[in-house]
Write an enzyme that holds these catalytic residues in place. Structure first.
Site, mmCIF file in Angstrom:
data_model
loop_
_atom_site.group_PDB
_atom_site.id
_atom_site.type_symbol
_atom_site.label_atom_id
_atom_site.label_comp_id
_atom_site.label_asym_id
_atom_site.label_seq_id
_atom_site.Cartn_x
_atom_site.Cartn_y
_atom_site.Cartn_z
ATOM 1 N N HIS A 65 6.356 3.802 6.049
ATOM 2 C CA HIS A 65 7.581 3.054 5.769
ATOM 3 C C HIS A 65 7.184 1.954 4.796
ATOM 4 O O HIS A 65 6.267 1.174 5.085
ATOM 5 C CB HIS A 65 8.115 2.461 7.070
ATOM 6 C CG HIS A 65 9.459 1.798 6.961
ATOM 7 N ND1 HIS A 65 10.255 1.599 8.060
ATOM 8 C CD2 HIS A 65 10.151 1.275 5.929
ATOM 9 C CE1 HIS A 65 11.371 0.991 7.711
ATOM 10 N NE2 HIS A 65 11.323 0.780 6.403
ATOM 11 N N HIS A 88 3.175 -6.734 2.372
ATOM 12 C CA HIS A 88 2.371 -7.688 3.134
ATOM 13 C C HIS A 88 2.484 -9.026 2.425
ATOM 14 O O HIS A 88 2.289 -9.108 1.213
ATOM 15 C CB HIS A 88 0.894 -7.277 3.139
ATOM 16 C CG HIS A 88 0.605 -6.049 3.922
ATOM 17 N ND1 HIS A 88 0.136 -6.089 5.213
ATOM 18 C CD2 HIS A 88 0.708 -4.735 3.597
ATOM 19 C CE1 HIS A 88 -0.041 -4.858 5.645
ATOM 20 N NE2 HIS A 88 0.303 -4.011 4.680
ATOM 21 N N GLN A 98 0.881 -1.158 0.000
ATOM 22 C CA GLN A 98 0.000 0.000 0.000
ATOM 23 C C GLN A 98 0.921 1.211 0.000
ATOM 24 O O GLN A 98 1.606 1.474 0.983
ATOM 25 C CB GLN A 98 -0.899 -0.017 1.230
ATOM 26 C CG GLN A 98 -1.844 -1.219 1.222
ATOM 27 C CD GLN A 98 -2.441 -1.446 2.590
ATOM 28 O OE1 GLN A 98 -1.724 -1.778 3.520
ATOM 29 N NE2 GLN A 98 -3.737 -1.278 2.701
ATOM 30 N N HIS A 130 6.494 -1.295 2.978
ATOM 31 C CA HIS A 130 6.489 -2.682 3.440
ATOM 32 C C HIS A 130 5.592 -3.521 2.544
ATOM 33 O O HIS A 130 4.602 -3.044 2.011
ATOM 34 C CB HIS A 130 6.064 -2.804 4.911
ATOM 35 C CG HIS A 130 4.744 -2.188 5.246
ATOM 36 N ND1 HIS A 130 4.564 -0.826 5.368
ATOM 37 C CD2 HIS A 130 3.549 -2.754 5.504
ATOM 38 C CE1 HIS A 130 3.311 -0.574 5.688
ATOM 39 N NE2 HIS A 130 2.655 -1.732 5.768
#
Length: 162
Positions: free
Chosen positions: A101, A105, A90, A103
């Protein structure tokens, strides 16, 4: 890439990811267990450098992040008895990013875990809360804040996969 117990904490935006919650790291990235997993085995992979948006990553960071995500996915899918993976980023607040930050998933997926496959994104966003009986997840029951001890135990089990 190292699967030995991580010896340092990492910043995850404004949050601290404790070394006990990290289960594998590479030169530029690290993978850690999720505080509020959507499905069993929902983990996160992030660059070590705190970068809010994907476009701000260097080419080396992008490659390292996705290579580690590929490796993590290949390990957690069979470990959690899944048959597929959802890998998603996202990128920005309007895309549902809640931690500034980058990332990835990584969610091990099973048949019927969501009535409609794309509902997984609603679950990640936390904007949609539905009670669904049967094979589907009851997010109110399944998605809860875990203790540091629970997260450290899961990271320890996952560390053995690497």
């Amino acid at each position: 890439m190292s699967s030995a117990a991580c010896s340092q904490d990492y910043s995850f935006g404004p949050h601290t990811i404790h070394a006990s919650e990290v289960f594998v790291e590479s030169t530029l990235s690290f993978a850690f267990v999720n505080l509020k997993p959507v499905v069993p085995g929902h983990v996160l992979i992030s660059p070590k450098r705190v970068v809010p948006r994907f476009a701000a990553l260097s080419a080396d960071e992008v490659a390292d992040l996705w290579v580690l995500a590929q490796r993590v996915g290949a390990a957690v899918e069979p470990h959690f008895g899944a048959t597929s993976l959802t890998l998603t980023i996202q990128d920005g607040e309007q895309a549902g990013q809640s931690v500034p930050h980058v990332h990835v998933h990584c969610l091990p997926r099973r048949a019927g875990d969501f009535e409609k496959n794309d509902e997984v994104y609603d679950a990640i966003d936390e904007h949609t809360r539905m009670h669904r009986p049967g094979e589907r997840l009851d997010l109110d029951a399944e998605r809860r804040v875990r203790t540091r001890a629970e997260m450290a135990a899961e990271a320890g089990a996952l560390r053995k996969l690497f």
